[in-house]
Design a protein around this motif. Structure first.
Motif, PDB file in Angstrom:
ATOM      1  N   TYR A  29       6.398  -2.556  -0.622  1.00 54.96           N
ATOM      2  CA  TYR A  29       5.200  -3.313  -0.294  1.00 54.96           C
ATOM      3  C   TYR A  29       5.026  -3.402   1.219  1.00 54.96           C
ATOM      4  O   TYR A  29       3.935  -3.244   1.745  1.00 54.96           O
ATOM      5  CB  TYR A  29       5.263  -4.721  -0.902  1.00 54.96           C
ATOM      6  CG  TYR A  29       5.297  -4.688  -2.407  1.00 54.96           C
ATOM      7  CD1 TYR A  29       4.120  -4.545  -3.144  1.00 54.96           C
ATOM      8  CD2 TYR A  29       6.504  -4.750  -3.103  1.00 54.96           C
ATOM      9  CE1 TYR A  29       4.145  -4.481  -4.529  1.00 54.96           C
ATOM     10  CE2 TYR A  29       6.536  -4.680  -4.482  1.00 54.96           C
ATOM     11  CZ  TYR A  29       5.362  -4.549  -5.192  1.00 54.96           C
ATOM     12  OH  TYR A  29       5.391  -4.464  -6.563  1.00 54.96           O
ATOM     13  N   GLU A  30       6.110  -3.662   1.916  1.00 53.09           N
ATOM     14  CA  GLU A  30       6.079  -3.743   3.378  1.00 53.09           C
ATOM     15  C   GLU A  30       7.262  -2.927   3.884  1.00 53.09           C
ATOM     16  O   GLU A  30       8.392  -3.409   3.965  1.00 53.09           O
ATOM     17  CB  GLU A  30       6.169  -5.205   3.824  1.00 53.09           C
ATOM     18  CG  GLU A  30       6.067  -5.382   5.317  1.00 53.09           C
ATOM     19  CD  GLU A  30       7.137  -6.318   5.848  1.00 53.09           C
ATOM     20  OE1 GLU A  30       7.156  -6.503   7.075  1.00 53.09           O
ATOM     21  OE2 GLU A  30       7.937  -6.839   5.062  1.00 53.09           O
ATOM     22  N   ASN A  51       1.088   1.662   0.795  1.00 55.02           N
ATOM     23  CA  ASN A  51       2.216   2.506   0.395  1.00 55.02           C
ATOM     24  C   ASN A  51       1.925   3.121  -0.968  1.00 55.02           C
ATOM     25  O   ASN A  51       1.579   2.413  -1.915  1.00 55.02           O
ATOM     26  CB  ASN A  51       3.505   1.680   0.323  1.00 55.02           C
ATOM     27  CG  ASN A  51       3.776   0.928   1.616  1.00 55.02           C
ATOM     28  OD1 ASN A  51       3.662   1.500   2.694  1.00 55.02           O
ATOM     29  ND2 ASN A  51       4.103  -0.352   1.509  1.00 55.02           N
ATOM     30  N   PHE A  52       2.074   4.442  -1.061  1.00 55.09           N
ATOM     31  CA  PHE A  52       1.825   5.143  -2.316  1.00 55.09           C
ATOM     32  C   PHE A  52       3.084   5.896  -2.727  1.00 55.09           C
ATOM     33  O   PHE A  52       3.616   6.712  -1.961  1.00 55.09           O
ATOM     34  CB  PHE A  52       0.661   6.125  -2.174  1.00 55.09           C
ATOM     35  CG  PHE A  52       0.345   6.864  -3.442  1.00 55.09           C
ATOM     36  CD1 PHE A  52      -0.273   6.217  -4.502  1.00 55.09           C
ATOM     37  CD2 PHE A  52       0.694   8.210  -3.594  1.00 55.09           C
ATOM     38  CE1 PHE A  52      -0.566   6.899  -5.683  1.00 55.09           C
ATOM     39  CE2 PHE A  52       0.411   8.900  -4.763  1.00 55.09           C
ATOM     40  CZ  PHE A  52      -0.221   8.237  -5.808  1.00 55.09           C
ATOM     41  N   THR A  53       3.579   5.595  -3.941  1.00 55.96           N
ATOM     42  CA  THR A  53       4.780   6.254  -4.451  1.00 55.96           C
ATOM     43  C   THR A  53       4.374   7.566  -5.112  1.00 55.96           C
ATOM     44  O   THR A  53       3.829   7.581  -6.228  1.00 55.96           O
ATOM     45  CB  THR A  53       5.527   5.351  -5.447  1.00 55.96           C
ATOM     46  OG1 THR A  53       5.843   4.110  -4.813  1.00 55.96           O
ATOM     47  CG2 THR A  53       6.828   6.011  -5.903  1.00 55.96           C
ATOM     48  N   HIS A  72       0.527   0.347  -3.467  1.00 51.34           N
ATOM     49  CA  HIS A  72       0.812  -1.032  -3.065  1.00 51.34           C
ATOM     50  C   HIS A  72       0.055  -1.356  -1.780  1.00 51.34           C
ATOM     51  O   HIS A  72       0.213  -0.656  -0.774  1.00 51.34           O
ATOM     52  CB  HIS A  72       2.315  -1.235  -2.842  1.00 51.34           C
ATOM     53  CG  HIS A  72       3.121  -1.176  -4.095  1.00 51.34           C
ATOM     54  ND1 HIS A  72       4.496  -1.079  -4.106  1.00 51.34           N
ATOM     55  CD2 HIS A  72       2.746  -1.192  -5.400  1.00 51.34           C
ATOM     56  CE1 HIS A  72       4.934  -1.044  -5.349  1.00 51.34           C
ATOM     57  NE2 HIS A  72       3.888  -1.108  -6.156  1.00 51.34           N
ATOM     58  N   GLU A  73      -0.764  -2.392  -1.828  1.00 50.31           N
ATOM     59  CA  GLU A  73      -1.492  -2.859  -0.657  1.00 50.31           C
ATOM     60  C   GLU A  73      -1.013  -4.274  -0.332  1.00 50.31           C
ATOM     61  O   GLU A  73      -1.053  -5.152  -1.194  1.00 50.31           O
ATOM     62  CB  GLU A  73      -3.007  -2.858  -0.906  1.00 50.31           C
ATOM     63  CG  GLU A  73      -3.590  -1.502  -1.241  1.00 50.31           C
ATOM     64  CD  GLU A  73      -3.642  -0.567  -0.048  1.00 50.31           C
ATOM     65  OE1 GLU A  73      -3.498  -1.056   1.095  1.00 50.31           O
ATOM     66  OE2 GLU A  73      -3.827   0.647  -0.255  1.00 50.31           O
ATOM     67  N   THR A  74      -0.573  -4.459   0.889  1.00 52.23           N
ATOM     68  CA  THR A  74      -0.079  -5.764   1.329  1.00 52.23           C
ATOM     69  C   THR A  74      -0.846  -6.224   2.552  1.00 52.23           C
ATOM     70  O   THR A  74      -0.989  -5.474   3.513  1.00 52.23           O
ATOM     71  CB  THR A  74       1.429  -5.696   1.666  1.00 52.23           C
ATOM     72  OG1 THR A  74       2.159  -5.361   0.482  1.00 52.23           O
ATOM     73  CG2 THR A  74       1.926  -7.030   2.202  1.00 52.23           C
ATOM     74  N   ILE A  91       0.475 -11.223   1.251  1.00 52.21           N
ATOM     75  CA  ILE A  91      -0.130 -11.143  -0.080  1.00 52.21           C
ATOM     76  C   ILE A  91       0.145  -9.737  -0.603  1.00 52.21           C
ATOM     77  O   ILE A  91      -0.324  -8.748  -0.030  1.00 52.21           O
ATOM     78  CB  ILE A  91      -1.641 -11.400  -0.036  1.00 52.21           C
ATOM     79  CG1 ILE A  91      -1.947 -12.756   0.607  1.00 52.21           C
ATOM     80  CG2 ILE A  91      -2.232 -11.334  -1.455  1.00 52.21           C
ATOM     81  CD1 ILE A  91      -3.411 -12.970   0.923  1.00 52.21           C
ATOM     82  N   PHE A  92       0.932  -9.620  -1.686  1.00 51.42           N
ATOM     83  CA  PHE A  92       1.319  -8.329  -2.243  1.00 51.42           C
ATOM     84  C   PHE A  92       0.436  -7.975  -3.443  1.00 51.42           C
ATOM     85  O   PHE A  92       0.212  -8.829  -4.323  1.00 51.42           O
ATOM     86  CB  PHE A  92       2.774  -8.342  -2.712  1.00 51.42           C
ATOM     87  CG  PHE A  92       3.765  -8.716  -1.651  1.00 51.42           C
ATOM     88  CD1 PHE A  92       3.835  -8.004  -0.466  1.00 51.42           C
ATOM     89  CD2 PHE A  92       4.636  -9.777  -1.829  1.00 51.42           C
ATOM     90  CE1 PHE A  92       4.762  -8.330   0.513  1.00 51.42           C
ATOM     91  CE2 PHE A  92       5.555 -10.117  -0.856  1.00 51.42           C
ATOM     92  CZ  PHE A  92       5.618  -9.398   0.324  1.00 51.42           C
ATOM     93  N   THR A  93      -0.036  -6.738  -3.503  1.00 49.88           N
ATOM     94  CA  THR A  93      -0.797  -6.269  -4.663  1.00 49.88           C
ATOM     95  C   THR A  93      -0.294  -4.892  -5.083  1.00 49.88           C
ATOM     96  O   THR A  93       0.323  -4.171  -4.299  1.00 49.88           O
ATOM     97  CB  THR A  93      -2.309  -6.178  -4.365  1.00 49.88           C
ATOM     98  OG1 THR A  93      -2.554  -5.107  -3.448  1.00 49.88           O
ATOM     99  CG2 THR A  93      -2.840  -7.489  -3.794  1.00 49.88           C
ATOM    100  N   SER A  94      -0.601  -4.540  -6.335  1.00 50.85           N
ATOM    101  CA  SER A  94      -0.207  -3.230  -6.863  1.00 50.85           C
ATOM    102  C   SER A  94      -1.330  -2.692  -7.732  1.00 50.85           C
ATOM    103  O   SER A  94      -1.988  -3.445  -8.471  1.00 50.85           O
ATOM    104  CB  SER A  94       1.078  -3.351  -7.684  1.00 50.85           C
ATOM    105  OG  SER A  94       1.451  -2.103  -8.253  1.00 50.85           O
TER     106      SER A  94
END
Length: 261
Positions: A29-30, A51-53, A72-74, A91-94
């Motif tokens: 995430y970060e 971040n993209f896995t 993941h966008e933080t 703020i963490f999102t997926s």
């Protein structure tokens, strides 16, 4: 730059890398190795961590969502209160196909630092990050991260070491104690605006009893920093996991701006 000083520093870097390369890496995430400097007093830094896995886990394991092709966008908002204190909020999102956009959790991170006016030979600060994440994304829903930060600029070379300790406050590994998750970065200023280097993220297990190597997590990111202006922060890289327990390939980008409020 003093070449002799650089040569003397190389064995130290090698020792640090040997110590961490012989579990839980930073969650995706970060993904960042911190520098020592705080956000300036009465300024606010807003960052977007994307971040993209590209190649990660593909099945549900222990109740956790797969990470393969997860975006993941933080959002990170950090305010400088004094020359020795800042506070950040995350703020963490997926987002993943079939799951939509989901809120993952929130963290708060106070950080203290040795003020520049003390003129220490190295930068030194201490971050403490506490927060919640939903069970579908982490086996531990409440966690605490204690991150010492040591860095040094040597001419065009930059070195930073974050010997991080993670603790579960509620969840599956609450009885495990502190987990050692070392992070390291070295980079070189090719020009005034372009810096390139390597970032390392690892998690080797409980600080007093490291996990077997196959269960540890190790990621290496070749990364670029763009020094566009004092107000902007731009970082991007492509990370490779080198153990089975680590997501194999991750692309990351950090875009930040400092506001005068």
């Amino acid at each position: 730059m003093d070449t002799r000083l650089l040569l003397r520093s190389l064995p130290i870097c090698a020792l640090l890398l040997a110590a961490v390369l012989p579990a839980r890496a930073q969650d995706n995430y970060e993904i960042q190795v911190y520098n020592y400097e705080l956000v300036e007093t009465h300024h606010t830094m807003v960052e977007l961590h994307s971040n993209f896995t590209i190649d990660g886990s593909k099945t549900v394991v222990d109740g956790l969502y797969p990470t393969n092709h997860a975006e993941h966008e933080t959002i990170e908002i950090t305010h400088g209160f004094t020359d020795w204190l800042e506070v950040g909020f995350y703020i963490f999102t997926s987002e993943r196909s079939g799951q939509g956009i989901q809120w993952v959790g929130d963290h708060i991170r106070p950080r203290i630092a040795v003020p520049k006016r003390w003129k220490w030979p190295v930068g030194l600060s201490l971050s403490n990050e506490v927060g919640y994440q939903r069970r579908q994304f982490s086996t531990d829903t409440w966690t605490w991260e204690m991150r010492p930060i040591i860095d040094k600029q040597l001419g065009r070379w930059y070195l930073s070491f974050n010997p991080t300790f993670d603790k579960s406050l509620h969840g599956q590994t609450v009885g495990q104690g502190f987990v050692f998750s070392p992070n390291f970065k070295f980079s070189y200023d090719f020009t005034k605006k372009i810096t390139g280097g390597l970032e390392y993220y690892g998690s080797v297990g409980p600080a007093t009893d490291f996990l077997p190597t196959r269960l540890q997590q190790h990621q290496i990111f070749p990364a670029i920093d763009l020094n566009l202006s004092p107000n902007w922060e731009v970082n991007f890289g492509l990370g490779v996991g080198v153990t089975r327990s680590t997501d194999h390939l991750i692309a990351k980008m950090i875009l930040g701006y400092r506001f005068d409020f």
